[in-house]
Scaffold this motif. Structure first.
Motif, PDB file in Angstrom:
ATOM      1  N   PRO A 282     -11.320 136.610 105.825  1.00  0.00           N
ATOM      2  CA  PRO A 282     -11.824 135.483 106.640  1.00  0.00           C
ATOM      3  C   PRO A 282     -11.512 133.890 106.199  1.00  0.00           C
ATOM      4  N   ASP A 283     -11.613 132.903 106.935  1.00  0.00           N
ATOM      5  CA  ASP A 283     -11.372 131.395 106.595  1.00  0.00           C
ATOM      6  C   ASP A 283     -12.151 131.087 105.480  1.00  0.00           C
ATOM      7  N   ALA A 284     -11.721 130.597 104.438  1.00  0.00           N
ATOM      8  CA  ALA A 284     -12.180 130.337 103.031  1.00  0.00           C
ATOM      9  C   ALA A 284     -13.323 129.329 103.013  1.00  0.00           C
ATOM     10  N   ALA A 285     -13.561 128.617 104.198  1.00  0.00           N
ATOM     11  CA  ALA A 285     -14.799 127.959 104.534  1.00  0.00           C
ATOM     12  C   ALA A 285     -15.801 128.389 105.444  1.00  0.00           C
ATOM     13  N   SER A 286     -15.768 129.730 105.821  1.00  0.00           N
ATOM     14  CA  SER A 286     -16.496 130.322 106.806  1.00  0.00           C
ATOM     15  C   SER A 286     -17.582 131.167 106.039  1.00  0.00           C
TER      16      SER A 286
ATOM     17  N   LEU B  92      -8.780 132.930  94.207  1.00  0.00           N
ATOM     18  CA  LEU B  92      -8.245 131.596  94.454  1.00  0.00           C
ATOM     19  C   LEU B  92      -6.993 131.618  94.684  1.00  0.00           C
ATOM     20  N   ASP B  93      -6.160 132.424  94.343  1.00  0.00           N
ATOM     21  CA  ASP B  93      -4.874 133.034  94.771  1.00  0.00           C
ATOM     22  C   ASP B  93      -4.606 133.509  96.064  1.00  0.00           C
ATOM     23  N   SER B  94      -5.575 134.076  96.634  1.00  0.00           N
ATOM     24  CA  SER B  94      -5.696 134.804  97.874  1.00  0.00           C
ATOM     25  C   SER B  94      -6.037 133.993  99.406  1.00  0.00           C
ATOM     26  N   VAL B  95      -6.736 132.936  99.209  1.00  0.00           N
ATOM     27  CA  VAL B  95      -7.429 132.051  99.888  1.00  0.00           C
ATOM     28  C   VAL B  95      -6.896 130.741  99.634  1.00  0.00           C
ATOM     29  N   ASP B  96      -7.124 129.707 100.847  1.00  0.00           N
ATOM     30  CA  ASP B  96      -6.996 128.522 100.607  1.00  0.00           C
ATOM     31  C   ASP B  96      -8.246 127.814  99.687  1.00  0.00           C
ATOM     32  N   ALA B  97      -8.023 127.926  98.457  1.00  0.00           N
ATOM     33  CA  ALA B  97      -8.982 127.424  97.470  1.00  0.00           C
ATOM     34  C   ALA B  97      -9.709 126.292  97.886  1.00  0.00           C
TER      35      ALA B  97
END
Length: 306
Positions: free
Chosen positions: A27-31, A52-57
């Motif tokens: 999912p979206d990193a902030a959701s 950290l490498d898989s989502v927009d950290a």
């Protein structure tokens, strides 16, 4: 009682377990609140780096630190998080050690100094930690921190002293689980440690106070009964401990509590008559008197210890 369920929600977000294997879409990193844990194969710090490498950290706002293995099997997660703090500029909420009984007893979770961790994330608004063995903390200063919670089967007195000596002008929510003296490993908590907090001079924004899971619950209730800090609170919890009619009588005989929106006393040793008196004294307050315990002569017990 033990802690036997992992978090499903944290900081208003659903908890999402990160699978280092990469199975399934993300999912979206902030959701979500991302939970990182040792899965028996991938070490904790490797799983964190994979996340950290898989989502927009930079968009991660909430993180849940799960089980990292027994002491010595991996690096202490606080040390790892300090090293990658620059990759998590948006982190606002951190739960440290979402560890349940099948992974480790709460009093056996091995900690270290968490002061550098809090210093590395000065923007944190919520910090919660479970376990007290080896846990140390120096007094801190933060204008961001609004919620602070310590869950322990035996909280060291030095932790309480460090918190109440801290400069936290915007702290609104504070919880302590004190636990049993047997599990604070010689670092005894005393009710006197709460004096700067109860004076009302330390945290002007405080609206919720939880002094819970204590063998000294009657003494705490007596101290709270005349404490200036109570006047600024909206909710108060003296739950999960060994509260008896003596402590409840002190509360009823002290300053008015009718301004409280909620009073949580669940897991207690009150008689039926005292429960009635508490409810009658606070008709406009939500009072939680669930989990009435049977008193076995002089043996009283807290809700969470080992």
């Amino acid at each position: 009682m033990t802690v036997d369920q992992h978090l499903t929600e944290f900081a208003g977000l659903p908890v999402r377990q990160f699978e280092a294997s990469g199975a399934g879409g993300l999912p979206d990193a902030a959701s979500v609140a991302w939970r990182v844990a040792f899965d028996g194969t991938t070490r904790w710090h490797d799983a964190l780096l994979a996340l950290l490498d898989s989502v927009d950290a930079e968009r991660i706002t909430a993180l849940v630190v799960g089980w990292w293995g027994h002491d010595g099997e991996d690096r202490y997660p606080a040390d790892v998080l300090v090293e990658v703090a620059d990759r998590l500029p948006g982190l606002r909420a951190l739960f440290f050690a979402d560890v349940v009984v099948e992974e480790n007893e709460i009093s056996w979770i091995q900690h270290s100094d968490i002061t550098p961790l809090l210093a590395a994330f000065p923007q944190l608004e919520r910090f919660e930690v479970r376990g007290g063995d080896g846990l140390t903390l120096e007094p801190l200063a933060s204008t961001s921190l609004r919620a602070l919670r310590f869950e322990s089967g035996g909280l060291p007195g030095e932790i309480v002293q460090a918190v109440v000596a801290s400069d936290l002008p915007n702290l609104a929510h504070l919880d302590f689980w004190f636990g049993e003296e047997n599990y604070n490993y010689g670092r005894e908590f005393r009710v006197e440690d709460l004096a700067p907090l109860l004076s009302g001079e330390r945290f002007p924004a405080l609206r919720h106070l939880g002094l819970e899971d204590s063998e000294l619950q009657d003494e705490i209730a007596a101290a709270v009964a005349g404490a200036p800090v109570v006047a600024q609170l909206e909710s108060l919890s003296l739950a999960m401990g060994t509260l008896t009619d003596e402590g409840a009588e002190a509360l009823l005989s002290g300053q008015p509590l009718t301004h409280l929106k909620r009073l949580d006393l669940h897991h207690h040793f009150l008689t039926d008559e005292m429960m009635r008196r508490v409810r009658d004294a606070l008709p406009g307050t939500e009072v939680d008197l669930d989990e009435q315990q049977e008193r076995d002569e002089d043996w009283l017990f807290v809700a969470v210890s080992e």
